[in-house]
Design a protein around this motif. Structure first.
Motif, PDB file in Angstrom:
ATOM      1  N   LEU A  24       0.788  -1.242   0.000  1.00  0.00           N
ATOM      2  CA  LEU A  24       0.000   0.000   0.000  1.00  0.00           C
ATOM      3  C   LEU A  24       0.817   1.287   0.000  1.00  0.00           C
ATOM      4  CD1 LEU A  24      -3.025  -0.910   2.304  1.00  0.00           C
ATOM      5  CD2 LEU A  24      -2.898  -0.863  -0.194  1.00  0.00           C
ATOM      6  N   PRO A  25       1.883   1.403   0.789  1.00  0.00           N
ATOM      7  CA  PRO A  25       2.608   2.688   0.782  1.00  0.00           C
ATOM      8  C   PRO A  25       3.199   3.052  -0.571  1.00  0.00           C
ATOM      9  CG  PRO A  25       3.276   1.371   2.654  1.00  0.00           C
ATOM     10  CD  PRO A  25       2.427   0.493   1.780  1.00  0.00           C
ATOM     11  N   PHE A  26       3.306   2.085  -1.457  1.00  0.00           N
ATOM     12  CA  PHE A  26       3.895   2.342  -2.763  1.00  0.00           C
ATOM     13  C   PHE A  26       2.845   2.716  -3.813  1.00  0.00           C
ATOM     14  CE2 PHE A  26       6.597  -0.581  -0.406  1.00  0.00           C
ATOM     15  CZ  PHE A  26       7.756   0.186  -0.332  1.00  0.00           C
ATOM     16  N   GLN A  27       1.619   2.844  -3.383  1.00  0.00           N
ATOM     17  CA  GLN A  27       0.544   3.277  -4.269  1.00  0.00           C
ATOM     18  C   GLN A  27       0.402   4.797  -4.160  1.00  0.00           C
ATOM     19  OE1 GLN A  27      -0.792   0.833  -6.158  1.00  0.00           O
ATOM     20  NE2 GLN A  27       0.574  -0.530  -5.030  1.00  0.00           N
ATOM     21  N   GLU A  64      -0.764   8.542  -0.232  1.00  0.00           N
ATOM     22  CA  GLU A  64      -0.449   9.881   0.268  1.00  0.00           C
ATOM     23  C   GLU A  64      -1.688  10.663   0.673  1.00  0.00           C
ATOM     24  OE1 GLU A  64       1.920  11.776  -2.710  1.00  0.00           O
ATOM     25  OE2 GLU A  64       3.487  10.265  -2.585  1.00  0.00           O
ATOM     26  N   THR A  65      -2.862  10.236   0.236  1.00  0.00           N
ATOM     27  CA  THR A  65      -4.095  10.961   0.556  1.00  0.00           C
ATOM     28  C   THR A  65      -4.762  10.454   1.850  1.00  0.00           C
ATOM     29  OG1 THR A  65      -5.523   9.487  -0.723  1.00  0.00           O
ATOM     30  CG2 THR A  65      -4.511  11.348  -1.898  1.00  0.00           C
ATOM     31  N   LEU A  66      -4.188   9.449   2.491  1.00  0.00           N
ATOM     32  CA  LEU A  66      -4.795   8.918   3.716  1.00  0.00           C
ATOM     33  C   LEU A  66      -4.773   9.960   4.826  1.00  0.00           C
ATOM     34  CD1 LEU A  66      -3.342   5.281   3.923  1.00  0.00           C
ATOM     35  CD2 LEU A  66      -5.440   6.065   2.812  1.00  0.00           C
ATOM     36  N   ILE A  70      -4.033   6.232   8.443  1.00  0.00           N
ATOM     37  CA  ILE A  70      -2.616   5.886   8.610  1.00  0.00           C
ATOM     38  C   ILE A  70      -2.423   5.109   9.911  1.00  0.00           C
ATOM     39  CG2 ILE A  70      -0.310   6.848   9.039  1.00  0.00           C
ATOM     40  CD1 ILE A  70      -1.064   9.065   7.004  1.00  0.00           C
ATOM     41  N   ALA A  71      -3.088   5.532  10.979  1.00  0.00           N
ATOM     42  CA  ALA A  71      -2.986   4.807  12.252  1.00  0.00           C
ATOM     43  C   ALA A  71      -3.544   3.393  12.117  1.00  0.00           C
ATOM     44  CB  ALA A  71      -3.715   5.570  13.355  1.00  0.00           C
ATOM     45  N   LEU A  72      -4.675   3.252  11.425  1.00  0.00           N
ATOM     46  CA  LEU A  72      -5.264   1.937  11.203  1.00  0.00           C
ATOM     47  C   LEU A  72      -4.337   1.076  10.349  1.00  0.00           C
ATOM     48  CD1 LEU A  72      -7.639   0.012  11.591  1.00  0.00           C
ATOM     49  CD2 LEU A  72      -8.793   1.158   9.673  1.00  0.00           C
ATOM     50  N   TYR A  73      -3.758   1.662   9.336  1.00  0.00           N
ATOM     51  CA  TYR A  73      -2.806   0.949   8.485  1.00  0.00           C
ATOM     52  C   TYR A  73      -1.608   0.455   9.299  1.00  0.00           C
ATOM     53  CZ  TYR A  73       1.032   0.090   5.334  1.00  0.00           C
ATOM     54  OH  TYR A  73       2.108  -0.486   4.712  1.00  0.00           O
ATOM     55  N   THR A 107      -7.963  -4.814   8.249  1.00  0.00           N
ATOM     56  CA  THR A 107      -7.645  -4.602   6.840  1.00  0.00           C
ATOM     57  C   THR A 107      -8.909  -4.276   6.039  1.00  0.00           C
ATOM     58  OG1 THR A 107      -5.753  -6.101   7.023  1.00  0.00           O
ATOM     59  CG2 THR A 107      -6.556  -5.631   4.810  1.00  0.00           C
ATOM     60  N   SER A 108      -9.986  -5.012   6.310  1.00  0.00           N
ATOM     61  CA  SER A 108     -11.250  -4.737   5.619  1.00  0.00           C
ATOM     62  C   SER A 108     -11.774  -3.355   5.974  1.00  0.00           C
ATOM     63  CB  SER A 108     -12.292  -5.806   5.976  1.00  0.00           C
ATOM     64  OG  SER A 108     -11.852  -7.068   5.546  1.00  0.00           O
ATOM     65  N   ALA A 109     -11.692  -2.997   7.244  1.00  0.00           N
ATOM     66  CA  ALA A 109     -12.140  -1.668   7.672  1.00  0.00           C
ATOM     67  C   ALA A 109     -11.339  -0.583   6.964  1.00  0.00           C
ATOM     68  CB  ALA A 109     -12.026  -1.528   9.185  1.00  0.00           C
ATOM     69  N   LEU A 110     -10.036  -0.784   6.835  1.00  0.00           N
ATOM     70  CA  LEU A 110      -9.191   0.196   6.151  1.00  0.00           C
ATOM     71  C   LEU A 110      -9.593   0.335   4.677  1.00  0.00           C
ATOM     72  CD1 LEU A 110      -6.745   2.120   6.057  1.00  0.00           C
ATOM     73  CD2 LEU A 110      -5.323   0.097   5.563  1.00  0.00           C
ATOM     74  N   VAL A 111      -9.774  -0.784   4.008  1.00  0.00           N
ATOM     75  CA  VAL A 111     -10.139  -0.743   2.586  1.00  0.00           C
ATOM     76  C   VAL A 111     -11.476  -0.034   2.402  1.00  0.00           C
ATOM     77  CG1 VAL A 111     -10.810  -2.161   0.599  1.00  0.00           C
ATOM     78  CG2 VAL A 111      -8.759  -2.737   1.922  1.00  0.00           C
ATOM     79  N   PHE A 112     -12.464  -0.374   3.239  1.00  0.00           N
ATOM     80  CA  PHE A 112     -13.775   0.278   3.111  1.00  0.00           C
ATOM     81  C   PHE A 112     -13.701   1.752   3.488  1.00  0.00           C
ATOM     82  CE2 PHE A 112     -15.467  -3.849   2.453  1.00  0.00           C
ATOM     83  CZ  PHE A 112     -16.706  -3.677   1.869  1.00  0.00           C
ATOM     84  N   ASP A 113     -12.899   2.078   4.505  1.00  0.00           N
ATOM     85  CA  ASP A 113     -12.753   3.475   4.911  1.00  0.00           C
ATOM     86  C   ASP A 113     -12.184   4.305   3.767  1.00  0.00           C
ATOM     87  OD1 ASP A 113     -11.442   5.910   6.083  1.00  0.00           O
ATOM     88  OD2 ASP A 113     -12.193   5.051   7.944  1.00  0.00           O
ATOM     89  N   VAL A 114     -11.158   3.788   3.108  1.00  0.00           N
ATOM     90  CA  VAL A 114     -10.509   4.526   2.019  1.00  0.00           C
ATOM     91  C   VAL A 114     -11.406   4.611   0.794  1.00  0.00           C
ATOM     92  CG1 VAL A 114      -8.570   4.463   0.383  1.00  0.00           C
ATOM     93  CG2 VAL A 114      -8.168   4.034   2.811  1.00  0.00           C
TER      94      VAL A 114
END
Length: 162
Positions: free
Chosen positions: A47-50, A54-56, A61-64, A119-126
């Motif tokens: 993910l950090p390489f996407q 940078e828009t998180l 970022i804390a969840l990641y 991980t699912s929460a992060l994906v849905f949040d983003v």
């Protein structure tokens, strides 16, 4: 006196054979867990390489980062029984290894469940917004509690009654 252990399922095995079988079964379960953790950790590490990373916001970022730490700790937990086995090999402590690996596997299952939720929460949040992330995270946590805790407990109690 014989050291054979006769179980309800009709198995006739010595205590050492039972411990060896239990150890092999635990290792197989840990292999399955390890694959799941590796897949989730691999996803997180890309993910950090996407460019969108940078828009998180701070919460994302804390969840990641929490998920990355959880993936590393869960990986370490899954490796712990193997490490203990290497340290205690041929010391006559198979029963101790089996008992501790059983407890460790249960904690590792919880780690995998939390990692899946996070991980699912992060994906849905983003992708769908904060409320979607929180909703999906809470729903998955509830479902995983039922699947990983309540159903196995119910099966154990049913077997004890039968």
């Amino acid at each position: 006196m014989s050291d054979a252990v006769t179980r309800r399922d009709g198995r006739d095995e010595t205590y050492d054979e039972k411990m060896d079988r239990n150890w092999a079964e635990l290792l197989q379960e840990l292999r399955v867990l390890q694959t799941g953790v590796q897949i989730l950790a691999g996803f997180l590490l890309t993910l950090p390489f996407q460019s969108r990373f940078e828009t998180l916001d701070d919460f994302q970022i804390a969840l990641y980062l929490g998920n990355v730490v959880l993936a590393a700790l869960t990986t370490a937990l899954i490796l712990l029984p193997v490490s203990a086995h290497r340290r205690l090999f041929r010391k006559g402590l198979k029963d101790t290894l089996v008992a501790s690996a059983d407890r460790i596997a249960k904690v590792a299952l919880a780690g995998v469940a939390l990692l899946s939720v996070g991980t699912s929460a992060l994906v849905f949040d983003v992708t769908a917004g904060r409320s979607a992330g929180v909703t999906v995270g809470a729903a998955l946590l509830a479902v995983l509690l039922v699947l990983l805790v309540l159903i196995p407990n119910r099966l154990r109690h049913k077997a004890a009654r039968d």
